[in-house]
Design a protein around this motif. Structure first.
Motif, PDB file in Angstrom:
ATOM      1  N   LEU A 117       1.284  -1.027  -0.106  1.00  0.00           N
ATOM      2  CA  LEU A 117       0.119  -0.144  -0.113  1.00  0.00           C
ATOM      3  C   LEU A 117       1.040   1.070  -0.418  1.00  0.00           C
ATOM      4  O   LEU A 117       1.164   1.180   0.783  1.00  0.00           O
ATOM      5  CB  LEU A 117      -1.325   0.516   1.272  1.00  0.00           C
ATOM      6  CG  LEU A 117      -1.708   1.254   1.386  1.00  0.00           C
ATOM      7  CD1 LEU A 117      -3.087   0.505   2.012  1.00  0.00           C
ATOM      8  CD2 LEU A 117      -1.143   2.281   2.280  1.00  0.00           C
ATOM      9  N   ILE A 118       0.614   2.446  -1.291  1.00  0.00           N
ATOM     10  CA  ILE A 118       1.474   3.524  -0.854  1.00  0.00           C
ATOM     11  C   ILE A 118       0.094   4.215  -0.855  1.00  0.00           C
ATOM     12  O   ILE A 118       0.848   5.126   0.477  1.00  0.00           O
ATOM     13  CB  ILE A 118       1.914   4.086  -2.402  1.00  0.00           C
ATOM     14  CG1 ILE A 118       2.406   2.750  -3.400  1.00  0.00           C
ATOM     15  CG2 ILE A 118       2.702   4.783  -2.397  1.00  0.00           C
ATOM     16  CD1 ILE A 118       3.725   2.526  -2.191  1.00  0.00           C
ATOM     17  N   GLU A 119      -1.168   4.931  -1.409  1.00  0.00           N
ATOM     18  CA  GLU A 119      -1.363   5.476  -0.089  1.00  0.00           C
ATOM     19  C   GLU A 119      -2.785   4.656  -0.634  1.00  0.00           C
ATOM     20  O   GLU A 119      -4.052   4.291  -0.890  1.00  0.00           O
ATOM     21  CB  GLU A 119      -1.680   7.586  -1.333  1.00  0.00           C
ATOM     22  CG  GLU A 119      -0.566   7.755  -0.151  1.00  0.00           C
ATOM     23  CD  GLU A 119      -0.355   9.298  -1.116  1.00  0.00           C
ATOM     24  OE1 GLU A 119       0.276  10.177  -0.802  1.00  0.00           O
ATOM     25  OE2 GLU A 119      -1.810   9.637  -1.409  1.00  0.00           O
ATOM     26  N   HIS A 120      -3.904   4.834   0.985  1.00  0.00           N
ATOM     27  CA  HIS A 120      -5.994   4.209   1.160  1.00  0.00           C
ATOM     28  C   HIS A 120      -6.185   5.263   1.225  1.00  0.00           C
ATOM     29  O   HIS A 120      -6.453   5.984   2.581  1.00  0.00           O
ATOM     30  CB  HIS A 120      -5.362   3.345   1.709  1.00  0.00           C
ATOM     31  CG  HIS A 120      -6.543   2.546   1.787  1.00  0.00           C
ATOM     32  ND1 HIS A 120      -7.100   1.611   0.717  1.00  0.00           N
ATOM     33  CD2 HIS A 120      -7.944   2.075   2.339  1.00  0.00           C
ATOM     34  CE1 HIS A 120      -8.252   1.533   1.068  1.00  0.00           C
ATOM     35  NE2 HIS A 120      -8.481   1.208   2.176  1.00  0.00           N
ATOM     36  N   HIS A 121      -7.006   5.946   0.534  1.00  0.00           N
ATOM     37  CA  HIS A 121      -7.637   7.151   1.149  1.00  0.00           C
ATOM     38  C   HIS A 121      -9.542   6.760   1.361  1.00  0.00           C
ATOM     39  O   HIS A 121      -9.821   6.127   0.369  1.00  0.00           O
ATOM     40  CB  HIS A 121      -8.481   8.510   0.128  1.00  0.00           C
ATOM     41  CG  HIS A 121      -7.027   8.947  -0.203  1.00  0.00           C
ATOM     42  ND1 HIS A 121      -6.471   9.975  -1.052  1.00  0.00           N
ATOM     43  CD2 HIS A 121      -5.653   8.508   1.101  1.00  0.00           C
ATOM     44  CE1 HIS A 121      -4.810  10.404  -0.771  1.00  0.00           C
ATOM     45  NE2 HIS A 121      -4.501   9.368  -0.274  1.00  0.00           N
ATOM     46  N   ALA A 122      -9.993   6.833   2.025  1.00  0.00           N
ATOM     47  CA  ALA A 122     -11.970   7.003   2.289  1.00  0.00           C
ATOM     48  C   ALA A 122     -12.916   8.056   2.952  1.00  0.00           C
ATOM     49  O   ALA A 122     -11.873   8.897   3.639  1.00  0.00           O
ATOM     50  CB  ALA A 122     -12.009   5.230   2.928  1.00  0.00           C
ATOM     51  N   LEU A 123     -13.739   8.570   1.783  1.00  0.00           N
ATOM     52  CA  LEU A 123     -14.990   8.926   2.791  1.00  0.00           C
ATOM     53  C   LEU A 123     -15.828   9.067   2.911  1.00  0.00           C
ATOM     54  O   LEU A 123     -16.188   8.316   2.300  1.00  0.00           O
ATOM     55  CB  LEU A 123     -14.798  10.567   0.654  1.00  0.00           C
ATOM     56  CG  LEU A 123     -15.105  12.091   1.583  1.00  0.00           C
ATOM     57  CD1 LEU A 123     -14.927  12.579   2.363  1.00  0.00           C
ATOM     58  CD2 LEU A 123     -15.619  12.296   0.156  1.00  0.00           C
ATOM     59  N   SER A 124     -15.910   9.486   4.187  1.00  0.00           N
ATOM     60  CA  SER A 124     -17.846   8.504   4.725  1.00  0.00           C
ATOM     61  C   SER A 124     -18.247   9.165   3.610  1.00  0.00           C
ATOM     62  O   SER A 124     -18.156  10.452   2.875  1.00  0.00           O
ATOM     63  CB  SER A 124     -17.651   9.996   5.873  1.00  0.00           C
ATOM     64  OG  SER A 124     -17.918  11.600   5.970  1.00  0.00           O
ATOM     65  N   PRO A 125     -19.846   8.941   3.777  1.00  0.00           N
ATOM     66  CA  PRO A 125     -20.537   8.842   2.984  1.00  0.00           C
ATOM     67  C   PRO A 125     -21.435  10.338   2.546  1.00  0.00           C
ATOM     68  O   PRO A 125     -21.631  10.602   1.826  1.00  0.00           O
ATOM     69  CB  PRO A 125     -22.168   8.360   3.531  1.00  0.00           C
ATOM     70  CG  PRO A 125     -20.725   6.726   3.882  1.00  0.00           C
ATOM     71  CD  PRO A 125     -19.935   7.491   4.377  1.00  0.00           C
ATOM     72  N   ASP A 126     -21.756  10.908   2.955  1.00  0.00           N
ATOM     73  CA  ASP A 126     -21.808  12.089   3.575  1.00  0.00           C
ATOM     74  C   ASP A 126     -20.842  13.750   3.107  1.00  0.00           C
ATOM     75  O   ASP A 126     -20.552  14.738   3.143  1.00  0.00           O
ATOM     76  CB  ASP A 126     -22.116  12.755   4.903  1.00  0.00           C
ATOM     77  CG  ASP A 126     -21.557  12.445   5.977  1.00  0.00           C
ATOM     78  OD1 ASP A 126     -20.451  12.086   5.949  1.00  0.00           O
ATOM     79  OD2 ASP A 126     -22.343  12.997   7.444  1.00  0.00           O
ATOM     80  N   GLY A 127     -19.227  12.919   3.496  1.00  0.00           N
ATOM     81  CA  GLY A 127     -17.701  13.588   2.596  1.00  0.00           C
ATOM     82  C   GLY A 127     -17.645  14.331   4.515  1.00  0.00           C
ATOM     83  O   GLY A 127     -16.764  15.557   4.125  1.00  0.00           O
TER      84      GLY A 127
END
Length: 260
Positions: free
Chosen positions: A186-196
């Motif tokens: 893994l280099i970078e892993h991003h996640a955003l909540s459903p409401d941002g």
């Protein structure tokens, strides 16, 4: 069912699912629960082994993610059953339901996690004294019980975040990680909540002192430990920084932060 118990159990189930090969077949069932919580996540595959369409890990990941978000959107934390179909043919079913009788021994491939004091994060402050980002904000470290050489140091700071946003962004991060091979770096892993409203960022840290690579398996383990062993025991929902160490050497970092 209590919303926070649904979230915690769904995250625990997603963690175990995400560690499996994405195209693996689920047969005959998969169940996830946390001792002391009145929630059971259950997948069932009714297909015969020779049937062309089978319930796979990929289907379970998508179904569980969508089911939890539907429950959140409708604020309906009741017994939920979903029939999973491909081209009109049912390949399986998902149930998120309260536990009405002891389950453990009756389930195949069941997963559970102890919700006892030993599983709590060792911090330098009590949960009651914790004000995220202020004096007494929790910090400390925990070790993965299965891999004690994998240690996480954590520190809460900054803004408070709604518990549902924290839970959903952790679930999102696990969902996004699931398709990748466990041993892929893994280099970078991003996640955003459903409401941002909040995000998770996981990044590798180059360190000549260790040859251990930050793989997706370590990231998946870190996400589970973050929620089950740090956030839930301290009941602290807010900006948090995690330093990921292997045999005492930093090889990754994770940030959960409010962005609006």
């Amino acid at each position: 069912m209590r919303a926070i118990e649904v979230y915690a159990t769904a995250i625990e189930a997603m963690y175990h699912i995400a560690l499996q090969p994405y195209t693996a077949i689920v047969r005959p069932m998969f169940a996830g629960e946390i001792q002391g919580y009145n929630v059971l996540v259950l997948f069932v595959n009714p297909q015969r082994p020779q049937a062309p369409n089978q319930l796979k890990i990929a289907h379970c990941v998508a179904a569980l993610y969508r089911a939890v978000n539907v429950m959140t959107e409708g604020v309906m934390f009741y017994h939920l059953r979903c029939d999973l179909k491909i081209h009109g043919t049912q390949i399986g079913a998902l149930s998120i339901a309260p536990i009405t009788e002891p389950s453990g021994a009756a389930l195949t491939n069941a997963t559970s996690v102890d919700n006892d004091p030993e599983s709590e994060a060792k911090t330098n402050t009590s949960a009651a004294a914790a004000a995220v980002g202020g004096l007494g904000a929790p910090s400390g470290q925990i070790a993965d019980r299965e891999h004690p050489e994998f240690v996480i140091k954590f520190h809460f700071y900054g803004k408070t975040i709604l518990s549902k946003e924290v839970a959903l962004v952790v679930l999102e991060a696990l969902t996004v990680a699931a398709p990748f091979s466990r041993d892929r770096e893994l280099i970078e892993h991003h996640a955003l909540s459903p409401d941002g409203g909040c995000a998770i960022i996981i990044e590798k840290v180059s360190n000549p002192a260790t040859s251990e690579k930050l793989t997706y398996e370590w990231a998946i383990r870190a996400l589970r430990l973050l929620f089950q062993r740090i956030i839930m025991p301290t009941r602290t929902f807010g900006d948090v920084y995690l330093e990921l160490l292997y045999k005492g050497h930093t090889f990754g970092e994770l940030r959960l932060l409010k962005i609006r």
